[in-house]
Scaffold this active site. Sequence first.
Site, PDB file in Angstrom:
ATOM      1  N   ASN A  25       0.618  -0.996   0.040  1.00  0.00           N
ATOM      2  CA  ASN A  25       0.229  -0.001   0.092  1.00  0.00           C
ATOM      3  C   ASN A  25       0.819   1.213  -0.279  1.00  0.00           C
ATOM      4  O   ASN A  25       1.696   0.382  -0.142  1.00  0.00           O
ATOM      5  CB  ASN A  25      -1.216  -0.272   1.045  1.00  0.00           C
ATOM      6  CG  ASN A  25      -2.060   0.430   1.130  1.00  0.00           C
ATOM      7  OD1 ASN A  25      -2.540   1.757  -0.030  1.00  0.00           O
ATOM      8  ND2 ASN A  25      -3.234   0.065   1.902  1.00  0.00           N
ATOM      9  N   CYS A  26       0.101   2.122   0.182  1.00  0.00           N
ATOM     10  CA  CYS A  26       0.577   3.498   0.287  1.00  0.00           C
ATOM     11  C   CYS A  26       1.441   3.821   1.308  1.00  0.00           C
ATOM     12  O   CYS A  26       1.644   3.515   1.807  1.00  0.00           O
ATOM     13  CB  CYS A  26      -0.104   4.439  -0.308  1.00  0.00           C
ATOM     14  SG  CYS A  26       0.803   6.360  -0.320  1.00  0.00           S
ATOM     15  N   PRO A  27       3.087   4.332   0.508  1.00  0.00           N
ATOM     16  CA  PRO A  27       3.811   4.822  -0.636  1.00  0.00           C
ATOM     17  C   PRO A  27       4.679   3.724  -0.954  1.00  0.00           C
ATOM     18  O   PRO A  27       5.802   3.861  -1.947  1.00  0.00           O
ATOM     19  CB  PRO A  27       4.414   5.972   0.357  1.00  0.00           C
ATOM     20  CG  PRO A  27       4.883   5.574   1.886  1.00  0.00           C
ATOM     21  CD  PRO A  27       3.954   4.890   1.702  1.00  0.00           C
ATOM     22  N   LEU A  28       4.754   2.481  -0.644  1.00  0.00           N
ATOM     23  CA  LEU A  28       5.493   1.551  -0.470  1.00  0.00           C
ATOM     24  C   LEU A  28       6.270   1.541  -2.286  1.00  0.00           C
ATOM     25  O   LEU A  28       6.930   1.383  -3.127  1.00  0.00           O
ATOM     26  CB  LEU A  28       5.030   0.799  -0.228  1.00  0.00           C
ATOM     27  CG  LEU A  28       5.367   0.295   1.317  1.00  0.00           C
ATOM     28  CD1 LEU A  28       4.972  -1.427   1.832  1.00  0.00           C
ATOM     29  CD2 LEU A  28       6.798   0.201   2.349  1.00  0.00           C
TER      30      LEU A  28
ATOM     31  N   ASP B  89      -2.270  -1.735  -5.764  1.00  0.00           N
ATOM     32  CA  ASP B  89      -2.757  -0.205  -4.655  1.00  0.00           C
ATOM     33  C   ASP B  89      -3.282   0.856  -6.064  1.00  0.00           C
ATOM     34  O   ASP B  89      -2.736   1.064  -6.890  1.00  0.00           O
ATOM     35  CB  ASP B  89      -2.151   0.201  -3.991  1.00  0.00           C
ATOM     36  CG  ASP B  89      -1.852   1.474  -3.406  1.00  0.00           C
ATOM     37  OD1 ASP B  89      -3.401   1.083  -3.615  1.00  0.00           O
ATOM     38  OD2 ASP B  89      -1.059   2.272  -3.298  1.00  0.00           O
TER      39      ASP B  89
END
Lengths: 169, 77
Positions: free
Chosen positions: B14-17, B41
């Site tokens: 999920n953000c920001p991965l 995502d």
Amino acid sequence: MGDRKTMAIIASKGTLDWAYPPFILASTAAAMDMDVKIFFTFYGLPLLKKKIKAKVSPAGNPSMPMKMPFGPKAFQGIDWPIPNVVSNNVPGFETVATSLMKKTFKNKGVATITELRDMCAQLGVELIGCQMTMDVFGFELDEFIDGVTIGGAATFLEFAADADLQLFI
Amino acid sequence: MKEYNDELDCSGMNCPLPILKTKMKIDTMKDGEVLRVISTDPGACNDMPAWASRVGHVLVESCEEGDKFVFYIRKGE
């Protein structure tokens, strides 16, 4: 690319939920080729400690959803109406809420605070600890992760004055 | 199927991965090479072009394959 953008962040809160925005924005900005510095002050300062023990606080936080990160989908969708008298007074409620939130983050593929902090360091984000907060709350430099610099308001403002983005979190 | 030089699977992240992992991966590649990124995502659909244009990479193509979002990014100079 032309001039690099710069971002100056003040991280002033130390609960688990509020620990996320500075590290998410800083790591992403660094990945977008911006020069980033975060100034950790007051309750944000413990986020620089080697082991982060941030908890979430449901007390006095009526907008926090109370959902379970396990069980059937319909069950997970329930937003439990926890009365303040429970969330504010039941011993251990904070610990339970914290572990539920950590479980939820993990289920949803969200990085841990420590992972995001490691990435910030890897991407060259400068982490500045507030000297005054260290004095007031009794922190020593050797309690913090490597690479932390120490400074005061002027250290931050000197950078923030010319920064393209300034955030207080 | 487009041609690409390297691939990165960000499924489940999920953000920001997805952005952070993509940035780190593309840094190891040569200018002009194409990276194929897979993400689950939905936020990446807006994030990936925003990131790419900011840092000077080119989002050559993006598409949906089943429940996954696939991006082809050419590394800029």
